[in-house]
Structure formats: structure tokens, C-alpha cells
Design an enzyme around this catalytic site. Sequence first.
Site, PDB file in Angstrom:
ATOM      1  N   SER B 149       0.839  -1.203   0.000  1.00  0.00           N
ATOM      2  CA  SER B 149       0.000   0.000   0.000  1.00  0.00           C
ATOM      3  C   SER B 149       0.879   1.259   0.000  1.00  0.00           C
ATOM      4  O   SER B 149       1.730   1.389  -0.872  1.00  0.00           O
ATOM      5  CB  SER B 149      -0.945  -0.039   1.203  1.00  0.00           C
ATOM      6  OG  SER B 149      -1.955   0.913   1.067  1.00  0.00           O
ATOM      7  N   ASP B 316      -8.801  -6.330  -4.605  1.00  0.00           N
ATOM      8  CA  ASP B 316      -8.359  -4.999  -4.169  1.00  0.00           C
ATOM      9  C   ASP B 316      -8.897  -3.956  -5.140  1.00  0.00           C
ATOM     10  O   ASP B 316      -8.463  -3.863  -6.281  1.00  0.00           O
ATOM     11  CB  ASP B 316      -6.816  -4.964  -4.143  1.00  0.00           C
ATOM     12  CG  ASP B 316      -6.255  -3.638  -3.633  1.00  0.00           C
ATOM     13  OD1 ASP B 316      -7.031  -2.674  -3.471  1.00  0.00           O
ATOM     14  OD2 ASP B 316      -5.035  -3.576  -3.394  1.00  0.00           O
ATOM     15  N   HIS B 349      -8.136  -4.920  -0.329  1.00  0.00           N
ATOM     16  CA  HIS B 349      -6.819  -4.288  -0.271  1.00  0.00           C
ATOM     17  C   HIS B 349      -5.965  -4.816   0.887  1.00  0.00           C
ATOM     18  O   HIS B 349      -4.755  -4.993   0.747  1.00  0.00           O
ATOM     19  CB  HIS B 349      -7.009  -2.774  -0.142  1.00  0.00           C
ATOM     20  CG  HIS B 349      -5.735  -2.020   0.016  1.00  0.00           C
ATOM     21  ND1 HIS B 349      -4.778  -1.982  -0.978  1.00  0.00           N
ATOM     22  CD2 HIS B 349      -5.234  -1.285   1.039  1.00  0.00           C
ATOM     23  CE1 HIS B 349      -3.757  -1.246  -0.562  1.00  0.00           C
ATOM     24  NE2 HIS B 349      -4.006  -0.823   0.661  1.00  0.00           N
TER      25      HIS B 349
END
Lengths: 207, 377
Positions: B149, B316, B349
Site C-alpha cells: 500500500s 483490491d 486491499h
Amino acid sequence: MTTPKGTYLRPDLTMIADMITPNSRVLDIGCDKGDLLNFLVKNKMVDGRGIELSQQGVNECVANGLFVIQGDADNDLGEYPDQSFDYVVLSRTLQAVKDPQKVLRELLRIGKKAIVTIPNFGQWRVRVNLFTSGRMPVTKSLDKTWYNTDNIHFCTILDLFDLIEQEGYVVETFIPYNKDGKRVVKARNYANFFADNALFLLNKEEY
Amino acid sequence: MTISNDNLAELFKANPLLLDCGAALSPVNVAYETYGTLNAEKSNAILICHALTGDQYVASPHPLTKKPGWWSRIVGPKKIIDTDKYFVICSNVLGSCMGTTGPSSINPKTDKEWCLDFPVITIRDMVKVQAELISHLGIDTLFAVIGGSMGGMQVLEWLANYPKRLNSAIALATTAKHTAQNIAFHEVGRQSIMADANWNGGQYYGQKELPGKGLSVARMTAHITYLSEDALTRKFGRNLQERDAVTFGFDADFQVESYLRHQGFTFIDRFDANSYLYITRAMDYLDIAGRHNNRLAEAFQHAKHVKCCVISFTSDWLYPTAENKQIVHALNASGVPVSFAEIDSPHGHDSFLLDLPEMDKMLDGFIKSCAQSAGFN
């Protein structure tokens, strides 16, 4: 066949490996578990890259220190720059892509040379099979039925010659062969009838 | 194995940190954790970059929540990132609130908290600070830089700005630029913080009431983007919370509501609202290609020797596979050796934080093969 460092390589992959110049850059599309790439990297000092759809194949490649992108020939070739590889290998996959003509063009755009192998739908067993049963042939090389096969664009050796010539590419080497790797006489019509596979080493027409 | 906790480095004392916004910052404190031992050649260091709401406690209990480190599943003795073999460093990013200089730190010029006088930072600024920390620790080249991320964004900035200091790089569930949708979600979070009466223009430090409601709502919206519809449906569906029928009111009738409220409330105990503003802004400003004639490949042209691995997850929708693949294609176009897989996962995610055997195999295989070619096992 046993190769120099004792790695076993499928007969058709050995044939491909033999054509590749040491120290060149190679992209193997549909590289599976990376047998060919691994052989080329270890024995021919090749800068090898792969594209593979299956997670298992990708994981095995990565664990062997190979560089592989999960993806396929239809979607992932567009981003590669022109002539970024010396060789692009597409082994027994052309019949499974959505747009074979586009993929062929991409191969010779990103690679200086392309090595393509196909299962030959023109082989006599296939012809006899279709003629006698009236149903889509299921053979050793084409072992799935029509509804569950990945192969959506079958062609014969003669068909691929037509497409290659229509696109203006040059067949540098043509090797028709049977599944055990045994070569068949190269005359086109003869090969189209007897070979169950064929290998084409292609490049762009030189002016 | 030696584990040292609560390290603090005071950096940029003589030469101030020049930020992308034009401001200069001096000094900069960096709080970090290390695990394992640096070898004599100083060749076994791995930098792990944390995500937006993460921190330096990657493999040791969080001092406030007492929960295990956020990637303790992956990092530790005999684990995928083996601390018996590697010297693992994880630092709290610039702008954050777990010891590294940020809006809640004291501005040396005023002897008061910076609040909104703190200069706006970027992901590249965060990486500048990390690079300085690595030098401070006497390390020239990292064996690997790894992050998911926002951590992945830092990995990409490392590749773009300090490729010579890298041997290998792993980026998970990330992007090279924030899209309009990403910025939109962050703006909702920021506006909810600023709408909190206790926020007080950012000057709330030392006050009795903190802008917890705004921060909590920001976390709730963000948390939805970290999951997937499928994950929420499987976990909660339309199940009711400790009742048999809906109340026709605005209590948390549904389990999903009470789950989100819990996520929001627990977040305010460990995070600072102003840090949330600055860090989300840093992510919004991320556009690595934008600095390179809009060609992402140009950003990676000096990283040809760095072995890279990019991983995305099927569910995601925050940084979907297509965005991860753009990174892969750019690396490929620059001739950087890169492996990529889209791991099948229903968890959205946050998948990179969870137990996914296929991801583990990919990470393990990649790290081991990199170690082998770097000459240590």
C-alpha cells in the site's frame, strides 16, 4: 534428452533452446514452470523473462530465480517496447489466444525474432478423425473436447504459412515434428499431412 | 539474535531536509525498530515500509494497543523475512505520530507543536528521511526494500530516487499515482476531521477534547476501501447486532455498523488527526510518472540491476491489479527484472496483511532466490 547440466527438457523445448544465441534477451510467453527459461539462463547466459497465467507456474519460476509476469499473450504484450527482446517464444499457445493475428504482430514488434510452435490441425490423424467420426477430433496433441478446450483458433501448418506470408514475415527455419520430437520431411504439403506439431523461427522481412 | 526497541535517530541537524514543497526541516527525528543483526559486510539489511496507518512496530508488540506487530506473521526468526538471517529495519514515516517528526512534534522555532505550520510532505520526502536513516546506520546498500500500500509507494520512490542503494525491491497492493477516486476518498476523511469542532484549525494538542469523532469517521470510510464487498458480505451480511429486529432508529442495528464504529474508536487511541491529514495528502500528491515526462518507465531507468517483485490481489479495488500492472510494465520497459502475480484473494486491499499461502510462496521464493544470487543463504 539430457542437456549439458543434466536438466531434462521436453524435445520441442530442446529444439527451441538450440536456436537461441547465448547472451541474448528472451521472452517466453506461456513459460509454465520455467523449464526453458531456466535452461537458457543457466546454460546460455540468457537474460530471460516469462509470462505465465497459472499461479503455480509463476511461483515455481520465482522460486527458481526467474522473472515472470502473471498474465497472457492477449493482454500483456502491448506494453513492451519495440525490439526489446532478441527472441520471443510462443510455444503451443497461438491456437489458444483470442486474436492470433494481433499476437503474431506483437511477437515481431517486441522481438527481433519469434519462435512459434503450433499443434497441426492438418495432420492426417485429425483429418481421418473428423472425416470418420464427424466430430471434433481428440488426439494426443489435441486432447480436450470442443467445449472444454483452451484452443479456440486451430490452424494447420499451411494456414500459418499463409498468415506469415500475408503479414510479410520471413520463415527463417521451419521444423515439422511429431510429439516425441522426431522430425518430419519439410515439404509443406507433406509436413501438413504428417507432422502433428511444427516450429517456425520468424523474423521481419529485410529490405 | 539481538532485538533493540524504541530507537530514535536525530537526522538533518547540519544539513536541513529539503522538502518537495520547498520548505526545509531541521532536525528530523526518526523513530525506528530493528530486528536481527547487521552482518560484517553490512549486506543483509531489509527496510520494511509501513502503510498509512501502520508504524515501526512491524514484528514487535505495539506499545499502545499491545497487539502483535502488523507483519509479525512474515517477519521474525525462521519466518519468510528471517530475522536470524536479515537485519530488518522499520521506521515511522515523516509526518506520522509514533516518534518521527510530524505535526504533533515541537517546532524548535516556537517551542510549541507544529500543528498546521508543519510543511506539507510527499512520499518522496518520507523516502529521503529513510535513506538518511539507512546511512546513519552505516548501511550503503539494502538487500531489499519491501512495502505494501503506502509502503509500496515508498518502494517505488526508492527505485526512482535511490536505485544504486538497492539490491531487490518488493511492492504489494500499491500504485505509482493516486487517482481521482483515491483522492476523493481521502478528501472525505480530511473533511470529516476538519469538521470536528475539537479540531480547532489543527490546534488541539493539550486540549481536553481531541478531534476523535472526525478522525474516527475518516478511519471508517477508509476502512471500507481496505475491504471488499464480498469480504463485508461474508463477514456481516445484513446480520443484526445483539438484537432480533431493526429499531427504526440510528443505533448500530447492523453488525457492519458496529464493526466500523469499533474500527473508528480504536484508531483514535493510536493515531493523530493532523498526521492523518498530512499523510493522506502525501499519498494524494504521489504521481511518479508526472515527474518523468508522464512516462513511468523513465523513473526506473537507473534500476536495471534491482530485482523486483510486484504483487496485487484480485479483490483490491483501492489499488487494483491494473494499477499494479502499470508499474510492472514500466519496470519491464526499463529493462528492470520483475516478477508479478495477481494473488487470488477475497479480502480486498488488506489482503497483503493476511494469511495467504500463495502470496507467502511468492515472497519466500523471491527472497530466497535473491539471497542466493546476492551470495548468502
